[in-house]
Every structure is written in C-alpha cells, then in structure tokens.
Enzyme design. Structure first.
Site, PDB file in Angstrom:
ATOM      1  N   GLY A   1      10.273 -17.156 -22.827  1.00  0.00           N
ATOM      2  CA  GLY A   1      10.577 -17.668 -24.157  1.00  0.00           C
ATOM      3  C   GLY A   1       9.440 -18.337 -24.886  1.00  0.00           C
ATOM      4  O   GLY A   1       9.617 -18.785 -26.020  1.00  0.00           O
TER       5      GLY A   1
ATOM      6  N   GLU B   1       8.623 -16.891 -16.768  1.00  0.00           N
ATOM      7  CA  GLU B   1       8.810 -15.462 -17.048  1.00  0.00           C
ATOM      8  C   GLU B   1       8.401 -15.070 -18.468  1.00  0.00           C
ATOM      9  O   GLU B   1       9.236 -14.618 -19.257  1.00  0.00           O
ATOM     10  CB  GLU B   1      10.284 -15.086 -16.872  1.00  0.00           C
ATOM     11  CG  GLU B   1      10.829 -15.335 -15.493  1.00  0.00           C
ATOM     12  CD  GLU B   1      12.339 -15.192 -15.436  1.00  0.00           C
ATOM     13  OE1 GLU B   1      12.843 -15.053 -14.319  1.00  0.00           O
ATOM     14  OE2 GLU B   1      13.012 -15.227 -16.484  1.00  0.00           O
TER      15      GLU B   1
ATOM     16  N   ARG C   1       6.924 -11.927 -24.159  1.00  0.00           N
ATOM     17  CA  ARG C   1       6.253 -11.913 -25.454  1.00  0.00           C
ATOM     18  C   ARG C   1       4.839 -12.492 -25.381  1.00  0.00           C
ATOM     19  O   ARG C   1       3.892 -11.902 -25.901  1.00  0.00           O
ATOM     20  CB  ARG C   1       7.085 -12.754 -26.438  1.00  0.00           C
ATOM     21  CG  ARG C   1       6.643 -12.631 -27.893  1.00  0.00           C
ATOM     22  CD  ARG C   1       7.409 -13.623 -28.778  1.00  0.00           C
ATOM     23  NE  ARG C   1       8.843 -13.566 -28.589  1.00  0.00           N
ATOM     24  CZ  ARG C   1       9.659 -12.709 -29.194  1.00  0.00           C
ATOM     25  NH1 ARG C   1       9.179 -11.861 -30.066  1.00  0.00           N
ATOM     26  NH2 ARG C   1      10.963 -12.723 -28.952  1.00  0.00           N
TER      27      ARG C   1
ATOM     28  N   TYR D   1      15.843  -8.821 -36.794  1.00  0.00           N
ATOM     29  CA  TYR D   1      15.754 -10.287 -36.763  1.00  0.00           C
ATOM     30  C   TYR D   1      15.185 -10.873 -38.052  1.00  0.00           C
ATOM     31  O   TYR D   1      15.007 -12.086 -38.140  1.00  0.00           O
ATOM     32  CB  TYR D   1      14.839 -10.750 -35.618  1.00  0.00           C
ATOM     33  CG  TYR D   1      15.182 -10.232 -34.242  1.00  0.00           C
ATOM     34  CD1 TYR D   1      16.403 -10.515 -33.642  1.00  0.00           C
ATOM     35  CD2 TYR D   1      14.256  -9.480 -33.522  1.00  0.00           C
ATOM     36  CE1 TYR D   1      16.696 -10.060 -32.362  1.00  0.00           C
ATOM     37  CE2 TYR D   1      14.543  -9.023 -32.242  1.00  0.00           C
ATOM     38  CZ  TYR D   1      15.762  -9.312 -31.671  1.00  0.00           C
ATOM     39  OH  TYR D   1      16.039  -8.862 -30.408  1.00  0.00           O
TER      40      TYR D   1
ATOM     41  N   CYS E   1      16.818   6.484 -43.687  1.00  0.00           N
ATOM     42  CA  CYS E   1      17.778   6.363 -44.780  1.00  0.00           C
ATOM     43  C   CYS E   1      18.632   5.122 -44.592  1.00  0.00           C
ATOM     44  O   CYS E   1      19.813   5.213 -44.224  1.00  0.00           O
ATOM     45  CB  CYS E   1      18.611   7.624 -44.864  1.00  0.00           C
ATOM     46  SG  CYS E   1      17.600   8.962 -45.475  1.00  0.00           S
ATOM     47  N   GLU E   2      18.021   3.989 -44.772  1.00  0.00           N
ATOM     48  CA  GLU E   2      18.666   2.679 -44.699  1.00  0.00           C
ATOM     49  C   GLU E   2      17.858   1.764 -45.608  1.00  0.00           C
ATOM     50  O   GLU E   2      16.636   1.722 -45.499  1.00  0.00           O
ATOM     51  CB  GLU E   2      18.570   2.090 -43.278  1.00  0.00           C
ATOM     52  CG  GLU E   2      19.324   2.846 -42.224  1.00  0.00           C
ATOM     53  CD  GLU E   2      20.632   2.183 -41.828  1.00  0.00           C
ATOM     54  OE1 GLU E   2      20.935   1.076 -42.337  1.00  0.00           O
ATOM     55  OE2 GLU E   2      21.344   2.790 -41.014  1.00  0.00           O
TER      56      GLU E   2
ATOM     57  N   TYR F   1       8.698  -6.171 -27.576  1.00  0.00           N
ATOM     58  CA  TYR F   1       9.936  -5.697 -28.199  1.00  0.00           C
ATOM     59  C   TYR F   1       9.634  -4.725 -29.348  1.00  0.00           C
ATOM     60  O   TYR F   1      10.317  -4.716 -30.356  1.00  0.00           O
ATOM     61  CB  TYR F   1      10.806  -6.895 -28.644  1.00  0.00           C
ATOM     62  CG  TYR F   1      10.977  -7.879 -27.508  1.00  0.00           C
ATOM     63  CD1 TYR F   1      11.820  -7.584 -26.448  1.00  0.00           C
ATOM     64  CD2 TYR F   1      10.250  -9.064 -27.460  1.00  0.00           C
ATOM     65  CE1 TYR F   1      11.937  -8.443 -25.365  1.00  0.00           C
ATOM     66  CE2 TYR F   1      10.370  -9.939 -26.380  1.00  0.00           C
ATOM     67  CZ  TYR F   1      11.215  -9.619 -25.341  1.00  0.00           C
ATOM     68  OH  TYR F   1      11.319 -10.467 -24.275  1.00  0.00           O
TER      69      TYR F   1
END
Ligand SMILES: *Cc1c(COP(=O)(O)O)cnc(C)c1O
Length: 426
Positions: free
Chosen positions: A238, A280, A283, A323, A350-351, A379
C-alpha cells in the site's frame, strides 16, 4: 519528478537508454515499456531503508501490480519473496523460478480446488477466514499458516482500494483471531505468521502505525493465550507513489524509521520475540518503472473541447476510468514543446469515460505524435482487457540501451481463442 531512467535527449524521450520513438516504430503502439534498472532501484531502496532499522526483513513483492514473468524474474534475482492473490499468480511465480517457500498466497474467497492447487504446490497460505482455514485443514494440515487480520483501520487512494475496516470483505476480525490460531495449533500447524493489508496508495506512515499497533496487540494476545511464537509479522502493501509532477513522495528513510520504531517497540511490549518483518509493496516497486506509449491518430477541435485521439483505451490502462486516477502525459517526440492548450486525451473505445487525461495542459499536438503516459507499471497491463474486441498491447523490457519484447501484442486470432460456434449454428 521524473524517475532517473527517463531522459529528455534533445526533445526525445529515452527510457533506460532506449529511444521511445524507436520502440514505438519497432514494436508499434500502444506499448508498455518497462525499465529493469528502475525496478532494481526501487526494490533496493525499500530493502536498504528497512534493513537499516531491523535485521530480519522480507519483501514480498505483490505480483498483481505487474505479473510479467520478466518482472518476476528480475525480483527473484534481487532476492524478493512474492505475495500472490490467485492460483494463476502462484503458477506464474513458480514458472519464474521462485521456490514455493518464497511465495505467500493472500487471496480471498478461494475455492477448494484452488486451495488444493496451492497446498500441493507448497506455497504458504495467509488465510482470510475461518471458513478458508477449515477447508485448508480438510485438504492437508500445512506446516506453516498465517492469518490476515482486519485491524479495523483502512486507508487508500480510492474507496475501492481500502481493504480493512468494518465494512471490508477482507480479513478476520479480532474476535475470531484467537479461535483461528487455536484451531490451527490443535490441528498440528507448527509455524505461524500474522498479516494485515489495509489499502493501496497510502502516502504517509500514519495509517500503518495505527494499524500496526493494533496488529501487534492482537499478536500479543495470541502469544500469551496460546504460546504461539510468530515466525513473521506482515504489514501488507500500500505504499503510495506520486502520480503528479511536483507531488511529494514518501520519504522512505523516515517511513522505515517510524514503522520499524513502532514495530520494535510493539514486538518488545507484546513479548513477540524476533520475527521477520514483512512488507508487500506492489505499486511502489513497479509503478514508475514503466511508461505507456500511445500514438495520436486524431485531433478533433470541437467548439467546447479539444480531443486528442490515441490508440490506448481503458482496455489498455483502466486506472483513469476506474479510479479517476491522474497519469502524467508527455509528448515523447517533442518534450521541449511548451504546454499551450487544454485538451482531453481520449482512447478508441465506445465509452464516454474512455479518457486517459481530462482538461490537461499539453503542447500543441499533431497526428502521428507519440504520447508517453507515465507511472503505468502498476495495475496497468495487469488490469488490461479485450473490451471492444481490442487486442492487449505488447510489453517491452529495456535495460541500459538494450531492449527485448517480453510480451507479444495480441492478434485478431486471440479474439477467437476459446470461442466455439454452437453445433447448430455451424
Ligand atoms: C494488492 C495487495 C498488495 C499490494 O498493494 P500495493 O498498493 O500495490 O503496494 C499487498 N498485499 C496484498 C494482500 C494485496 O492484496
């Protein structure tokens, strides 16, 4: 601040000594470019800072941030352990040369056959519930077990990334912790760990300190009541990274000092001996090692807004859409051009939410320019998809002027893979 592996050479972006334009030309776009040197720097930075404050340090790289087997092999050679969250990640870890005792599974809601695969592969398990424990014991009593405890303190850059607290699906509550360890002890488990993972993208030590204090208190109670000696104590991942230029990064020396200061004190106060201290990071290790290159195909000036159309959509990098994340964008072939317009960088899906950047100040951009989306290592590829029947991009590893393709771009045929025509439609 740009990582030292990204350079501006006469307006052209070089990544770990390789021209981004040569890479785009040779391997096409969208393209993930990963710097080996930066991964090693980041790993060593975490390790050396922690090591200065405590002898028994273990870094479990969180594979889900980036599971490319070349990335895993680099971390294997650095001496890292791995945190995996699925049998698939355990499989990739084993294929990358990690011995099973260097792999710990911290998955939630795992099926029996998945647990069986993990146990037969001899990887360590960090159980997420009493239900999981019972199902593990039915398969085989492991020598070592750890439990993920919910310390009731969570934090993170987005609601989806907070992984502890009273509404979280993760971990075992304090009231059940004693029963879990007692059950495992009675079943013949010999070695124990205790674990928490409170969230992702955390930019200061405070939440870790609060949660760690709680975790050590719970460990102390277990130690006192059951006589269990903990082999390791794991504070999860984290650690956040800055995504905006100018945003302050975590001072790892200070962070390590604070966390291990609290750890040393808590271990002593709670009579926990001298366990391994595990962390751990996913990122932190991989994020700024990677740039996503995407080519501009369209420039559209509407009365209200200017759109820069690129070939990477949220099927390639989902974080902005999922996010609302910020990723800094540079023009890889004209790094010295002044920022003079505001625009949205839009992908081909197409969004309407398919935007890599919104209301962003950028230089004047032309069709054919190559944009570099920074901090794309964590990610990024690991969350990519085939949405809109687009092919996943290629990944290339660079290292001091060398480059090698480490994942081929998917082809149209990939879209047919595993599809079958029903027999009555043939
Ligand atoms: C995702 C995850 C991590 C890594 O989180 P980062 O924010 O990438 O450091 C660590 N541990 C567990 C159990 C995770 O699920």
């Amino acid at each position: 601040m740009l990582p030292t592996t990204i350079e501006n050479r006469n307006g052209i972006m070089f990544i770990d000594g390789v021209s981004s334009l040569d890479l785009a030309k040779r391997f096409d776009t969208p393209l993930y470019v990963v710097s080996e040197k930066r991964i090693r720097q980041n790993y060593r930075n975490v390790f050396s800072n922690l090591k200065q404050n405590y002898q028994k340090i273990r870094i479990n790289y969180s594979a889900k941030a980036n599971t490319n087997i070349s990335v895993l092999k680099i971390l294997e050679s650095e001496g890292a352990n791995l945190d995996v969250v699925s049998p698939g990640e355990a499989f990739l870890a084993l294929k990358s040369g990690f011995s099973p005792e260097r792999i710990i599974f911290t998955g939630t809601n795992a099926r029996d056959d998945e647990l069986k695969y993990l146990i037969e592969s001899k990887v360590l398990i960090n159980a997420d519930s009493l239900s999981m424990l019972e199902r593990i014991l039915k398969i085989k009593t492991p020598d070592t077990i750890s439990f993920r405890i919910n310390p009731m303190i969570g934090a993170g850059h987005h609601e989806h990334c907070i992984t502890a607290g009273k509404d979280s699906k993760f971990g075992i509550w304090e009231d059940d912790a004693l029963a879990a360890y007692k059950r495992a002890l009675d079943a013949g488990v010999k070695k124990f760990g205790i674990h928490m993972h409170i969230g992702s993208g955390i930019m200061n030590a405070q939440p870790f300190l609060l949660a760690l204090e709680k975790l050590l208190e719970i460990a102390g109670k277990i130690r006192k009541t059951l006589g269990i000696k903990f082999d390791f104590i794991d504070i999860g991942g984290g650690i956040g990274v800055p995504y905006r230029l100018g945003e302050k990064e975590i001072d790892l020396a200070e962070f390590s000092n604070l966390i291990l200061g609290a750890f040393n004190k808590g271990v002593k106060d709670n009579d926990l001996g001298e366990p391994f201290f595990c962390v751990e990071p996913g990122r932190y290790i991989i994020c700024d090692s990677c740039v996503l290159l995407t080519a501009v195909n369209t420039v559209k000036e509407n009365p209200n807004k200017k759109f820069i159309g690129v070939d990477a959509g949220f099927n390639v990098l989902v974080r902005p859409a999922m996010y609302g994340s910020y990723h800094h964008v540079l023009v890889a072939n004209r790094m010295n051009a002044p920022e003079e317009q505001e625009c949205d960088v839009a992908g081909p899906l197409c969004e309407s939410g398919d935007l890599l950047a919104k209301n962003r100040k950028l230089p004047k951009i032309q069709e054919g320019d190559v944009l570099a989306v920074l901090n794309a290592g964590a990610y990024g590829f690991s969350m990519s998809s085939n949405y809109n029947s687009r092919q996943r991009p290629a990944e290339v590893l660079v290292n001091e002027g060398k480059c090698a393709i480490v994942r081929e771009r998917e082809t149209m045929d990939n879209l047919l893979l595993h599809q079958k025509t029903a027999r009555w439609l043939k």
